[in-house]
Design a protein around this motif. Structure first.
Motif, PDB file in Angstrom:
ATOM      1  N   VAL B 200       0.861  -1.183   0.000  1.00  0.00           N
ATOM      2  CA  VAL B 200       0.000   0.000   0.000  1.00  0.00           C
ATOM      3  C   VAL B 200       0.897   1.233   0.000  1.00  0.00           C
ATOM      4  O   VAL B 200       1.751   1.400   0.864  1.00  0.00           O
ATOM      5  N   VAL B 229      -8.767  -0.857   0.474  1.00  0.00           N
ATOM      6  CA  VAL B 229      -8.271   0.212   1.340  1.00  0.00           C
ATOM      7  C   VAL B 229      -9.318   1.327   1.351  1.00  0.00           C
ATOM      8  O   VAL B 229     -10.223   1.325   0.533  1.00  0.00           O
ATOM      9  N   LYS B 318     -13.290  -5.134   4.977  1.00  0.00           N
ATOM     10  CA  LYS B 318     -11.887  -4.717   4.782  1.00  0.00           C
ATOM     11  C   LYS B 318     -11.048  -5.014   6.014  1.00  0.00           C
ATOM     12  O   LYS B 318      -9.930  -5.527   5.921  1.00  0.00           O
ATOM     13  N   HIS B 322      -7.966  -7.739   6.200  1.00  0.00           N
ATOM     14  CA  HIS B 322      -6.616  -7.295   6.532  1.00  0.00           C
ATOM     15  C   HIS B 322      -6.054  -8.061   7.720  1.00  0.00           C
ATOM     16  O   HIS B 322      -4.944  -8.601   7.661  1.00  0.00           O
ATOM     17  N   SER B 348      -2.737  -4.468   2.666  1.00  0.00           N
ATOM     18  CA  SER B 348      -4.178  -4.214   2.612  1.00  0.00           C
ATOM     19  C   SER B 348      -4.889  -5.529   2.856  1.00  0.00           C
ATOM     20  O   SER B 348      -4.838  -6.079   3.947  1.00  0.00           O
TER      21      SER B 348
END
Lengths: 479, 423
Positions: B200, B229, B318, B322, B348
């Motif tokens: 990222v 992200v 998300k 992660h 991510s």
């Protein structure tokens, strides 16, 4: 279900060999099933725009889509490229191209135009062509092609010559003569004609153009390259790219060749210039040749490009295969067109030998179609009120004295009749609308005419006033 | 089968999700008046992805994504509507439905105006659009020969080729090191989440630096961005930003958005496939590029519905992705004695895990062979990355990308443990 699709296309031109998978031809009830997903109540007389895709092909397409979703990486590495090559091989044989490298698959003719014209634009920008060198096109070229010329040619400093086609047209000679005149104009003042774009079958109004003769004239006149926009051709007229002799030839398979949206082939004759053709969406395959570039333009659904084998299977279930289908479509559309023109006292836009699966039929002058807006309104009215889908063309009269007349005045509008022959759609419920769609149109127009207050209808549509709509209903019901 | 690896979507669904200040920067658009559709159960999730090949551990969600059955079903409905009466669909349905999708996306990414949001097939297409206008800048003399476009060394292959096709060919320079000899940098291309190797990138900071250095325009290639992200157009501040919705946002192939900040001279942005809509603005041009299947662009409302059936919606997903992928990555590096490609905060939903040197991977071809072997012999789909040695280092690095809803990835990691025995 797993199909065994032919990996190597048939090696001879289809007109000389008719492969049959079984001795039994497709039946009427099979056909009904194949198109059962069409909205039954609508008379589809506009096959030319978006085509028709049978259920067996849709099923094959879903199979490919699911295969991708199951394991996309394996599909990408092991299946996709071969599947596209198989489709290209079949098309190469259908169109009589020399080598499969000459055949790229793209979404549609619009994309093909961008590919060819981007290259012309680059040549202007890079100084290979002089400013004001010309590109020649037909006046009635498809609007997307005209815009593409604006975006890539005019913007880069090139100029454009439009060949004004006579319409209604009576013979090929009329077209050839206008074409020659425009070439002279294009070459005037020391300019070079770098590209000629010729439709094989124009869209609106629809006429079959004598492309072979026009390409020959281009060569004789020193025009560098010829691009034939044959969006409607495959499945509609015989396509033989060697006979036509153009440098580039594109046709959509989702119009008259039963493919789902969307798939087209772009044929590029092998020559030095074809090495500088690129797909405008650039992937890591850039530089590996247009067919390879076009076969991967990023992650997307390529399934419509993979079903060509299934489509060939479908087409070969008809007597005479695609040739038989083409003949039936042509015979029927001419018969129906003549019937309408006779019953309305109007004309056909072109002689039968200059039409394929579509024909232009003059609309009665009493409809007073005076503008493009009127044409759009009439089309919507036919769709919404009578469930008839048919494109309407407004004829801009250049010289009223030379216009075609019926007993009441000048003919200013035409409808474009293009449908699959009756044998394709035989559904008891739909027979009034679809199977005998032409009779439907006749009665619709008779009613519109008998009202003789079509201007009232136009006004009320424009105003959108509720009371006028009610008036209209009353009028229609009375008649 | 180690039960600790067997996930529990139930854990995912019932797990604690501490809402923090960053997680809800802007409102989550909800299309439905009906009060909270039920959260997914584990068996719901299994059936949503029942079309995936059950024999394969898919650890490469990053390439082609995963699309749930309910969305595929919605997509098929749209396809059928088109086939039933295509003219009617074209005249009356297509444009409003694309606008609806664009409006949802505009809210998701915190753009000011829906005109700033165009839908295209994929980031590859978006790159062609942005780079084509740069090419015109050179061709029309707005830029000087030798002015540059700058991109990351790890920029995606297609983007590098696109720069070659449109910038270099038109007389610009493609640089990886920045300004040289006082020429202007006309465009900087920055990845938000690089592909291979995956990291990222701190885009907000880089965009600020670009502005300070006088770079004309900044294009963020965030193919992996949405669903992976946080993305906020106003915060990031780029001129152009593109992301694929079919990677981490559950859309079918393929649909991506290209955001173009209004202050940019947008009248000069065009889709390279020119239709009769040419000149009506990029969003309108992109919504009709000739007859094709636009159904993937129409299912965004349905996808939002799907996502909102997870606790915490897309932010919940998300976060769990992660955490899970970092946990698994760390487990692997411990087992193999290797290291992660970057610290967890720069990961991510994907993480790079070093492969043991004993595998002897010393070329791209070796990496591809290993990948093929894993797919065919072990039923594991995972991209393998090779980087040639620097300073005595050796070895390839594996990229792992996964989503919490995919149970099978847990099982696959067990298979990977004896990987050092492959040699």
């Amino acid at each position: 279900m797993q199909h065994e699709y032919p990996r190597n296309g048939e090696s001879t031109h289809p007109s000389s060999k008719k492969p049959k998978l079984s001795s039994k031809f497709i039946t009427e009830s099979d056909i009904r099933d194949e198109f059962s997903h069409h909205q039954q109540r609508v008379a589809r007389i506009n096959n030319g725009s978006y085509g028709s895709c049978p259920n067996s092909v849709l099923t094959a397409q879903r199979h490919w889509q699911l295969q991708f979703l199951r394991q996309p990486d394996a599909f990408y590495f092991n299946v996709l490229r071969d599947g596209i090559t198989a489709s290209r091989e079949i098309i190469k044989d259908l169109i009589n191209a020399d080598h499969v490298d000459e055949v790229s698959l793209v979404d549609n003719a619009t994309t093909a135009a961008a590919i060819v014209l981007q290259r012309i634009g680059r040549s202007f920008a890079e100084g290979k062509f002089q400013k004001n060198d010309t590109v020649l096109m037909l006046h009635c070229a498809f609007q997307a092609v005209k815009k593409s010329i604006q975006a890539y040619v005019t913007r880069a400093g090139g100029s454009v010559i439009e060949v004004r086609l006579p319409f209604p047209v009576n013979s090929e000679e009329e077209i050839i003569s206008e074409f020659k005149k425009s070439i002279e104009e294009g070459k005037s003042n020391g300019r070079k004609i770098r590209l000629a774009i010729i439709d094989h079958i124009t869209s609106m109004p629809s006429v079959v153009i004598p492309v072979k003769e026009l390409v020959r004239i281009c060569r004789a006149e020193g025009i560098e390259q010829v691009f034939v926009d044959a969006a409607h051709a495959i499945g509609s007229v015989k396509v033989d790219v060697k006979e036509v002799g153009a440098d580039f030839y594109v046709s959509n398979l989702h119009k008259w060749f039963f493919c789902p949206p969307s798939i087209a082939f772009l044929y590029c004759k092998k020559s030095t210039s074809s090495s500088d053709l690129h797909h405008p969406v650039v992937s890591h395959e850039y530089g590996n040749g247009l067919p390879i570039e076009s076969a991967w333009i990023g992650t997307r659904d390529y399934s419509s490009q993979l079903v060509v084998p299934a489509v060939l299977e479908f087409v070969n279930r008809f007597e005479g295969g695609i040739d038989g289908i083409m003949k039936k479509n042509h015979d029927e559309v001419v018969k129906m067109g003549k019937m309408l023109a006779e019953s309305w006292g109007t004309n056909l836009g072109s002689p039968p030998e200059m039409s394929a699966a579509m024909i232009m039929v003059g609309l009665p002058s009493r409809l007073c179609l005076d503008s493009e807006e009127d044409a759009v309104m009439l089309r919507s009215h036919l769709r919404d009120r009578y469930e008839v889908e048919v494109p309407i063309f407004h004829q801009v009269s250049v010289d009223r004295e030379e216009g075609v007349r019926d007993k009441d005045g000048f003919i200013t509008g035409y409808l474009r009749m293009g449908k699959l022959a009756k044998c394709f759609i035989r559904n008891e419920k739909a027979v009034i609308k679809v199977g005998a769609g032409f009779h439907g149109i006749t009665s619709v127009f008779c009613r519109l005419l008998m009202r003789a207050a079509f201007t009232v209808f136009k006004e009320s549509y424009k105003r959108g006033a509720k009371s006028s709509a009610e008036e209209l209903e009353l009028l229609t019901n009375v008649i | 089968m180690a039960s600790s690896l067997h996930d529990a979507p139930s854990a995912a669904v019932n797990g604690t999700f501490a809402a923090d200040a960053k997680s809800q920067v802007h409102k989550k658009p909800r299309l439905y008046a009906d009060p909270s559709p039920p959260l997914f159960t584990p068996s719901d999730i299994l059936s949503e992805f029942s079309h995936h090949d059950p024999a394969i551990a898919r650890i490469n969600n990053g390439s082609f994504g995963s699309c749930p059955s309910s969305v595929i079903s919605a997509q098929n409905d749209f396809r059928l509507q088109w086939l039933r009466q295509p003219d009617d669909f074209y005249f009356n349905q297509l444009q409003p439905k694309i606008l609806q999708s664009r409006t949802i996306i505009k809210d998701l990414i915190n753009a000011d105006h829906v005109d700033e949001v165009s839908i295209v097939d994929n980031a590859t297409t978006a790159a062609a659009i942005v780079l084509q206008q740069i090419a015109w800048g050179f061709a029309e003399g707005k830029f000087n020969h030798g002015d540059a476009a700058v991109m990351l060394h790890y920029a995606y292959g297609a983007v590098k080729k696109s720069v070659e096709a449109y910038v270099t060919r038109a007389g610009g320079q493609a640089l990886q090191r920045g300004k040289q000899n006082g020429r202007r940098v006309r465009l900087a291309v920055i990845d938000h989440v690089t592909s291979m190797p995956t990291v990222v990138i701190p885009v907000k900071e880089l965009v600020t630096i670009c502005r300070e250095e006088g770079v004309d325009q900044v294009f963020v290639d965030a193919a992996h961005g949405i669903g992976c992200v946080d993305i906020d157009m106003k915060q990031i501040g780029a001129d152009f930003y593109t992301s694929n919705l079919h990677k981490w946002y559950f859309c079918p192939p393929s649909v991506a958005f290209l955001y173009c900040k209004r202050s940019v001279n947008n009248s000069d942005l065009h889709h390279p496939v020119v239709s009769h809509e040419y000149g009506n603005g990029l969003a309108i041009e992109s919504a009709w590029i000739g007859t094709r299947d636009y159904s993937a662009q129409l299912v965004v409302p349905k996808v939002l519905e799907f996502i909102n059936r997870f606790e915490g919606g897309i932010n919940g997903i998300k976060k769990r992705n992660h955490e899970r992928v970092v946990e698994m990555g760390q487990m692997l590096v411990e087992a193999w004695g290797t290291h992660l490609g970057c610290p967890p905060e720069m990961c991510s939903s994907m993480v790079m895990v070093g492969l043991p040197a004993c595998l002897g991977i010393s070329s791209d071809r070796d990496a591809l062979n290993l990948r093929t072997c894993l797919r065919e012999k072990f039923g594991v789909e995972v991209p393998i990355y090779y980087r040639s040695p620097k300073d005595g280092e050796e070895g390839g690095v594996t990229g792992l990308g996964m989503q919490s809803i995919n149970l099978l990835t847990m099982h696959s990691l067990v298979l990977l443990f004896p990987i050092h025995k492959l040699k």
